[in-house]
Design a protein around this motif. Structure first.
Motif, PDB file in Angstrom:
ATOM      1  N   UNK A 234      -1.482  15.991  -7.589  1.00 23.04           N
ATOM      2  CA  UNK A 234      -0.276  15.585  -6.859  1.00 23.04           C
ATOM      3  C   UNK A 234       0.437  14.486  -7.641  1.00 23.04           C
ATOM      4  N   UNK A 235       1.700  14.679  -7.988  1.00 19.10           N
ATOM      5  CA  UNK A 235       2.432  13.635  -8.718  1.00 19.10           C
ATOM      6  C   UNK A 235       2.505  12.336  -7.919  1.00 19.10           C
ATOM      7  N   UNK A 236       2.619  11.217  -8.638  1.00 21.14           N
ATOM      8  CA  UNK A 236       2.734   9.910  -7.985  1.00 21.14           C
ATOM      9  C   UNK A 236       3.929   9.907  -7.038  1.00 21.14           C
ATOM     10  N   UNK A 237       3.759   9.261  -5.886  1.00 17.73           N
ATOM     11  CA  UNK A 237       4.823   9.194  -4.898  1.00 17.73           C
ATOM     12  C   UNK A 237       4.260   9.277  -3.489  1.00 17.73           C
ATOM     13  N   UNK A 238       5.124   9.532  -2.527  1.00 23.95           N
ATOM     14  CA  UNK A 238       4.734   9.505  -1.119  1.00 23.95           C
ATOM     15  C   UNK A 238       3.651  10.523  -0.790  1.00 23.95           C
ATOM     16  N   UNK A 239       3.735  11.718  -1.362  1.00 23.98           N
ATOM     17  CA  UNK A 239       2.768  12.752  -1.028  1.00 23.98           C
ATOM     18  C   UNK A 239       1.378  12.390  -1.542  1.00 23.98           C
ATOM     19  N   UNK A 240       1.321  11.820  -2.736  1.00 19.07           N
ATOM     20  CA  UNK A 240       0.021  11.381  -3.247  1.00 19.07           C
ATOM     21  C   UNK A 240      -0.520  10.241  -2.397  1.00 19.07           C
ATOM     22  N   UNK A 241       0.338   9.260  -2.066  1.00 19.53           N
ATOM     23  CA  UNK A 241      -0.101   8.127  -1.244  1.00 19.53           C
ATOM     24  C   UNK A 241      -0.651   8.600   0.100  1.00 19.53           C
ATOM     25  N   UNK A 242       0.014   9.593   0.676  1.00 21.63           N
ATOM     26  CA  UNK A 242      -0.420  10.125   1.967  1.00 21.63           C
ATOM     27  C   UNK A 242      -1.844  10.657   1.889  1.00 21.63           C
ATOM     28  N   UNK A 244      -4.097   9.854  -0.473  1.00 15.47           N
ATOM     29  CA  UNK A 244      -5.016   8.796  -0.900  1.00 15.47           C
ATOM     30  C   UNK A 244      -5.533   7.977   0.276  1.00 15.47           C
ATOM     31  N   UNK A 245      -4.801   7.994   1.391  1.00 17.21           N
ATOM     32  CA  UNK A 245      -5.262   7.277   2.576  1.00 17.21           C
ATOM     33  C   UNK A 245      -6.672   7.729   2.949  1.00 17.21           C
ATOM     34  N   UNK A 246      -6.931   9.011   2.801  1.00 20.56           N
ATOM     35  CA  UNK A 246      -8.218   9.544   3.242  1.00 20.56           C
ATOM     36  C   UNK A 246      -9.400   8.935   2.490  1.00 20.56           C
ATOM     37  N   UNK A 247      -9.474   9.004   1.154  1.00 21.33           N
ATOM     38  CA  UNK A 247     -10.636   8.385   0.486  1.00 21.33           C
ATOM     39  C   UNK A 247     -10.696   6.874   0.633  1.00 21.33           C
ATOM     40  N   UNK A 248      -9.544   6.210   0.684  1.00 24.15           N
ATOM     41  CA  UNK A 248      -9.574   4.759   0.881  1.00 24.15           C
ATOM     42  C   UNK A 248     -10.123   4.402   2.259  1.00 24.15           C
ATOM     43  N   UNK A 284      -1.846   1.457  -4.014  1.00 24.74           N
ATOM     44  CA  UNK A 284      -0.404   1.276  -4.149  1.00 24.74           C
ATOM     45  C   UNK A 284       0.180   0.751  -2.840  1.00 24.74           C
ATOM     46  N   UNK A 285       1.398   0.189  -2.884  1.00 24.50           N
ATOM     47  CA  UNK A 285       2.056  -0.219  -1.633  1.00 24.50           C
ATOM     48  C   UNK A 285       2.223   0.934  -0.653  1.00 24.50           C
ATOM     49  N   UNK A 286       2.409   2.155  -1.183  1.00 24.85           N
ATOM     50  CA  UNK A 286       2.570   3.316  -0.312  1.00 24.85           C
ATOM     51  C   UNK A 286       1.316   3.649   0.459  1.00 24.85           C
ATOM     52  N   UNK A 287       0.144   3.436  -0.141  1.00 20.62           N
ATOM     53  CA  UNK A 287      -1.118   3.617   0.587  1.00 20.62           C
ATOM     54  C   UNK A 287      -1.282   2.480   1.586  1.00 20.62           C
ATOM     55  N   UNK A 288      -1.028   1.251   1.132  1.00 18.43           N
ATOM     56  CA  UNK A 288      -1.246   0.068   1.963  1.00 18.43           C
ATOM     57  C   UNK A 288      -0.448   0.128   3.262  1.00 18.43           C
ATOM     58  N   UNK A 289       0.808   0.547   3.178  1.00 14.23           N
ATOM     59  CA  UNK A 289       1.654   0.502   4.382  1.00 14.23           C
ATOM     60  C   UNK A 289       1.261   1.548   5.414  1.00 14.23           C
ATOM     61  N   UNK A 290       0.429   2.503   5.044  1.00 15.44           N
ATOM     62  CA  UNK A 290      -0.007   3.532   5.983  1.00 15.44           C
ATOM     63  C   UNK A 290      -1.275   3.143   6.747  1.00 15.44           C
ATOM     64  N   UNK A 291      -1.796   1.959   6.493  1.00 20.55           N
ATOM     65  CA  UNK A 291      -3.037   1.514   7.121  1.00 20.55           C
ATOM     66  C   UNK A 291      -2.770   0.456   8.179  1.00 20.55           C
ATOM     67  N   UNK A 292      -3.736   0.277   9.072  1.00 23.57           N
ATOM     68  CA  UNK A 292      -3.666  -0.821  10.022  1.00 23.57           C
ATOM     69  C   UNK A 292      -3.852  -2.143   9.278  1.00 23.57           C
TER      70      UNK A 292
END
Length: 396
Positions: A234-242, A244-248, A284-292
């Motif tokens: 998955x190229x870098x960006x929102x879809x990858x960040x979405x 990445x939430x799972x393994x993090x 990334x900030x995109x992963x971070x903002x999707x978390x509590x």
């Protein structure tokens, strides 16, 4: 279709597992069972052979030396499969009677490559967030299926063969997550069957369904493999960040939960060492903002290699204390006061404590910044452009 059962020391749970296969409503002539006994010593192999001799379903039993994990038996079974679809059934779990018939019908009707059947836990928890509704066709970006990456799914065998997909035998845990996520990403559509329980996830009294050998380091191996797969596909960006939430969230963050407080200092240092390349490459900030807030804050401190500050946050979380709220910007911005909030010495950015709307709605006084939304701004702009009618305007 092919049902693949990898079995190791599976008695007495295997008896009910096989009974659930025999009870399937799909025509026995439309299915085959490939059972791989991975060096059991408790009668598992004998039970499989008795089953093969008794039932009308074509059953192949393979007995081999212990491989040390579930990947080997699954790969052996997959190499022998001849069905259009394959389903990986764990030997201590069981199927709902109509499971295979319903899942095959759904895949045929929608032309999808993967079908998820509703899972129910028996003496253990099961994933829940993806069963809100039946979906004829979806993908990993449009649904919550990324939070169920176990192998107990229906897969179109042509998909697996086309891409040479097999379970990674170098992984001792999380091997199914890598396999299943790759299938999601490569699939021409995924179906979710939410209105019938297809799979019963059984908790064993002896706990052998949980991988324990090797300890915490295995979890980092699993996270590394899953993150690399996502980054590669998955190229870098929102879809990858979405994704990445799972393994993090599911794999990495628990290593820095309450158990971290009782870890020896050497183990804490090692966990930080193992986490550093993953944080450097994928946080990334995109992963971070999707978390509590507490999730984001802990992972930020891991990324900053600040074990001293992390300990305070983990203690706070473990105590299940409610963080105080600080409302700003007329109640449209809410910060949660976890340890070290706005501490000059700690130097943690305010953004790590900023709650998103979903988390902030639980607090009295918070209001979403609707006035600043795009539609409202656009409406105000249109109004400013309209001619004004005031007192004293001459009549036409």
């Amino acid at each position: 279709m092919s049902v693949i059962i990898g079995a190791y020391e599976a008695m007495p749970y295997l008896v009910e597992c096989l009974a659930s296969v025999e009870a399937q409503t799909i025509d026995p002539g439309r299915m085959e069972v490939i059972a791989v006994d991975d060096g059991s010593t408790d009668g598992t192999g004998e039970c499989l052979e008795e089953f093969a001799a008794r039932v009308p379903i074509p059953v192949t039993v393979i007995r081999q030396e212990n491989s040390g994990g579930p990947s080997g038996p699954r790969n052996v079974g997959l190499a022998k499969a001849t069905g259009r679809y394959v389903f990986f059934l764990d030997a201590d779990d069981r199927l709902g009677p109509e499971a295979l018939e319903r899942m095959v019908a759904m895949a045929d009707r929608n032309g999808t490559d993967v079908v998820l059947g509703r899972v129910e836990g028996v003496n253990r928890t099961a994933p829940k967030s993806m069963w809100g509704q039946t979906l004829d066709r979806t993908d990993v970006f449009s649904s919550n299926i990324k939070f169920t990456l176990s192998a107990q799914k229906l897969f179109r065998r042509a998909l697996l063969d086309r891409h040479g997909m097999r379970f990674d035998e170098s992984l001792w845990t999380g091997e199914d997550a890598v396999f299943t996520l790759e299938a999601y990403l490569r699939a021409d559509g995924v179906s979710v069957l939410a209105d019938y329980t297809c799979y019963y996830l059984v908790g064993r009294d002896d706990g052998k369904h949980v991988t324990k050998t090797g300890g915490y380091a295995l979890r980092f191996d699993s996270a590394r493999a899953l993150m690399k797969l996502i980054a590669d596909m998955v190229p870098a960006g929102d879809r990858r960040d979405l994704l990445m939430v799972r393994p993090f969230l599911i794999t990495l963050l628990p290593q820095f939960g309450p158990k971290f407080l009782t870890d020896a200092e050497e183990v804490r240092r090692h966990k930080f060492e193992l986490a550093k390349p993953l944080m450097d490459a994928y946080w990334t900030p995109g992963v971070a903002r999707r978390l509590k807030v507490h999730e984001r804050l802990r992972l930020h401190l891991v990324a900053m290699q600040r074990a001293d500050l992390l300990l305070d946050v983990v203690k706070f979380v473990k105590a299940k204390r409610q963080a105080a709220a600080v409302l700003e910007k007329r109640g449209t911005r809410l910060y949660l006061v976890y340890p070290h909030f706005r501490s000059p010495k700690a130097g943690i950015p305010d953004e790590m404590y900023l709650a998103d709307a979903r988390e902030a709605r639980a607090f009295e006084g918070y209001r979403e910044a609707a006035a600043n939304s795009f539609p409202r701004r656009a409406l105000r702009k249109i109004r400013r452009m309209l001619p004004r009618k005031g007192f004293g305007t001459a009549a036409a």
